[in-house]
Design a protein around this motif. Structure first.
Motif, PDB file in Angstrom:
ATOM      1  N   MET A 125       7.624   6.722  -1.345  1.00 30.82           N
ATOM      2  CA  MET A 125       6.717   5.597  -1.298  1.00 30.82           C
ATOM      3  C   MET A 125       5.334   6.099  -1.724  1.00 30.82           C
ATOM      4  O   MET A 125       4.844   7.085  -1.207  1.00 30.82           O
ATOM      5  N   LYS A 126       4.730   5.398  -2.642  1.00 30.99           N
ATOM      6  CA  LYS A 126       3.397   5.751  -3.110  1.00 30.99           C
ATOM      7  C   LYS A 126       2.360   5.228  -2.134  1.00 30.99           C
ATOM      8  O   LYS A 126       2.619   4.305  -1.354  1.00 30.99           O
ATOM      9  N   LEU A 127       1.183   5.808  -2.175  1.00 35.73           N
ATOM     10  CA  LEU A 127       0.119   5.440  -1.240  1.00 35.73           C
ATOM     11  C   LEU A 127      -0.218   3.952  -1.319  1.00 35.73           C
ATOM     12  O   LEU A 127      -0.417   3.302  -0.290  1.00 35.73           O
ATOM     13  N   ILE A 128      -0.257   3.395  -2.497  1.00 35.23           N
ATOM     14  CA  ILE A 128      -0.564   1.962  -2.646  1.00 35.23           C
ATOM     15  C   ILE A 128       0.522   1.122  -1.976  1.00 35.23           C
ATOM     16  O   ILE A 128       0.222   0.150  -1.269  1.00 35.23           O
ATOM     17  N   GLU A 129       1.776   1.487  -2.173  1.00 33.25           N
ATOM     18  CA  GLU A 129       2.880   0.760  -1.538  1.00 33.25           C
ATOM     19  C   GLU A 129       2.802   0.887  -0.019  1.00 33.25           C
ATOM     20  O   GLU A 129       3.061  -0.066   0.709  1.00 33.25           O
ATOM     21  N   PHE A 130       2.448   2.083   0.447  1.00 32.36           N
ATOM     22  CA  PHE A 130       2.311   2.322   1.881  1.00 32.36           C
ATOM     23  C   PHE A 130       1.251   1.392   2.471  1.00 32.36           C
ATOM     24  O   PHE A 130       1.468   0.765   3.506  1.00 32.36           O
ATOM     25  N   GLY A 131       0.105   1.296   1.814  1.00 32.72           N
ATOM     26  CA  GLY A 131      -0.983   0.437   2.282  1.00 32.72           C
ATOM     27  C   GLY A 131      -0.608  -1.029   2.324  1.00 32.72           C
ATOM     28  O   GLY A 131      -1.056  -1.773   3.192  1.00 32.72           O
ATOM     29  N   LYS A 132       0.206  -1.459   1.376  1.00 32.70           N
ATOM     30  CA  LYS A 132       0.643  -2.856   1.367  1.00 32.70           C
ATOM     31  C   LYS A 132       1.667  -3.127   2.466  1.00 32.70           C
ATOM     32  O   LYS A 132       1.679  -4.190   3.073  1.00 32.70           O
ATOM     33  N   ARG A 133       2.542  -2.150   2.706  1.00 31.42           N
ATOM     34  CA  ARG A 133       3.592  -2.342   3.708  1.00 31.42           C
ATOM     35  C   ARG A 133       3.065  -2.238   5.132  1.00 31.42           C
ATOM     36  O   ARG A 133       3.489  -2.959   6.029  1.00 31.42           O
ATOM     37  N   PHE A 134       2.154  -1.309   5.339  1.00 27.87           N
ATOM     38  CA  PHE A 134       1.614  -1.078   6.685  1.00 27.87           C
ATOM     39  C   PHE A 134       0.126  -1.395   6.670  1.00 27.87           C
ATOM     40  O   PHE A 134      -0.704  -0.545   6.349  1.00 27.87           O
ATOM     41  N   THR A 135      -0.190  -2.609   7.040  1.00 25.06           N
ATOM     42  CA  THR A 135      -1.579  -3.054   6.986  1.00 25.06           C
ATOM     43  C   THR A 135      -2.428  -2.511   8.125  1.00 25.06           C
ATOM     44  O   THR A 135      -3.651  -2.540   8.048  1.00 25.06           O
ATOM     45  N   ASP A 136      -1.768  -2.013   9.170  1.00 24.46           N
ATOM     46  CA  ASP A 136      -2.499  -1.400  10.275  1.00 24.46           C
ATOM     47  C   ASP A 136      -1.606  -0.348  10.942  1.00 24.46           C
ATOM     48  O   ASP A 136      -0.425  -0.216  10.632  1.00 24.46           O
ATOM     49  N   GLU A 137      -2.192   0.413  11.834  1.00 22.09           N
ATOM     50  CA  GLU A 137      -1.474   1.494  12.498  1.00 22.09           C
ATOM     51  C   GLU A 137      -0.300   0.965  13.329  1.00 22.09           C
ATOM     52  O   GLU A 137       0.769   1.569  13.371  1.00 22.09           O
TER      53      GLU A 137
END
Length: 44
Positions: A1-13
């Motif tokens: 998973m790329k960082l951009i995909e990670f940020g979209k999938r997990f919007t918060d901790e």
């Protein structure tokens, strides 16, 4: 998973923690030292 995909999938901790918890519950956890399958969680 790329960082951009990670940020979209997990919007918060919390959403990331929930995903990892659900994944662990589904697949199970085994202690590498003793082989125990009992899962204990601690709130800090």
């Amino acid at each position: 998973m790329k960082l951009i995909e990670f940020g979209k999938r997990f919007t918060d901790e919390e959403s990331c923690e929930r995903y990892l918890h659900d994944l662990r519950e589904k697949e199970g956890v085994v202690c590498s030292k003793c082989g125990s399958k009992e899962l204990k969680t601690y709130n800090s």
